[in-house]
Design a protein around this motif. Structure first.
Motif, PDB file in Angstrom:
ATOM      1  N   VAL A 164      62.954 -24.919  56.104  1.00  0.00           N
ATOM      2  CA  VAL A 164      62.909 -23.656  55.368  1.00  0.00           C
ATOM      3  C   VAL A 164      62.730 -23.916  53.876  1.00  0.00           C
ATOM      4  CG1 VAL A 164      64.188 -21.555  54.801  1.00  0.00           C
ATOM      5  CG2 VAL A 164      64.465 -22.604  57.055  1.00  0.00           C
ATOM      6  N   CYS A 169      62.675 -17.824  50.936  1.00  0.00           N
ATOM      7  CA  CYS A 169      63.433 -17.142  51.987  1.00  0.00           C
ATOM      8  C   CYS A 169      64.125 -15.890  51.440  1.00  0.00           C
ATOM      9  CB  CYS A 169      64.482 -18.094  52.569  1.00  0.00           C
ATOM     10  SG  CYS A 169      65.466 -17.377  53.890  1.00  0.00           S
ATOM     11  N   CYS A 210      64.795 -15.469  61.819  1.00  0.00           N
ATOM     12  CA  CYS A 210      64.856 -16.814  62.410  1.00  0.00           C
ATOM     13  C   CYS A 210      66.158 -17.005  63.188  1.00  0.00           C
ATOM     14  CB  CYS A 210      64.703 -17.888  61.343  1.00  0.00           C
ATOM     15  SG  CYS A 210      65.942 -17.815  60.032  1.00  0.00           S
ATOM     16  N   CYS A 250      58.656 -15.527  61.074  1.00  0.00           N
ATOM     17  CA  CYS A 250      59.163 -15.354  59.712  1.00  0.00           C
ATOM     18  C   CYS A 250      58.232 -14.423  58.929  1.00  0.00           C
ATOM     19  CB  CYS A 250      59.263 -16.694  58.995  1.00  0.00           C
ATOM     20  SG  CYS A 250      59.827 -16.537  57.286  1.00  0.00           S
ATOM     21  N   CYS A 257      58.139 -18.671  55.196  1.00  0.00           N
ATOM     22  CA  CYS A 257      58.829 -19.750  54.473  1.00  0.00           C
ATOM     23  C   CYS A 257      59.321 -20.877  55.388  1.00  0.00           C
ATOM     24  CB  CYS A 257      59.989 -19.194  53.651  1.00  0.00           C
ATOM     25  SG  CYS A 257      61.380 -18.627  54.633  1.00  0.00           S
ATOM     26  N   ILE A 258      59.000 -20.804  56.683  1.00  0.00           N
ATOM     27  CA  ILE A 258      59.431 -21.840  57.621  1.00  0.00           C
ATOM     28  C   ILE A 258      58.212 -22.599  58.113  1.00  0.00           C
ATOM     29  CG2 ILE A 258      60.649 -22.348  59.762  1.00  0.00           C
ATOM     30  CD1 ILE A 258      62.120 -19.678  59.396  1.00  0.00           C
TER      31      ILE A 258
END
Length: 67
Positions: free
Chosen positions: A9, A14, A20, A54, A58-59
């Motif tokens: 992450v 985030c 998530c 997501c 951001c993952i």
């Protein structure tokens, strides 16, 4: 034995929405202090479900450094 992949992450992007956390089948993704998500490396199998859903992207699923 750990999988060869792991979700990571980017905390700076985030928004702590919890998608998530609610998506991870093994409970590896958790929102920390209501600020950002983190992935427990010991539990993550790198399936990519969290990264796929997501909303801010951001993952990222990466190859483990120790793989």
């Amino acid at each position: 034995m750990l999988s060869k992949k792991l979700a990571a992450v980017d905390r700076t992007r985030c928004v702590a929405c919890g998608v998530c956390e609610n998506t991870c089948p093994l409970g590896a993704a958790k929102v920390r202090r209501g600020c950002y998500a983190a992935v427990e490396a010991e539990r993550c199998v790198g399936c990519g479900k969290c990264a796929k859903l997501c909303p801010v992207g951001c993952i990222e699923v990466k190859v483990r450094a120790d793989a």
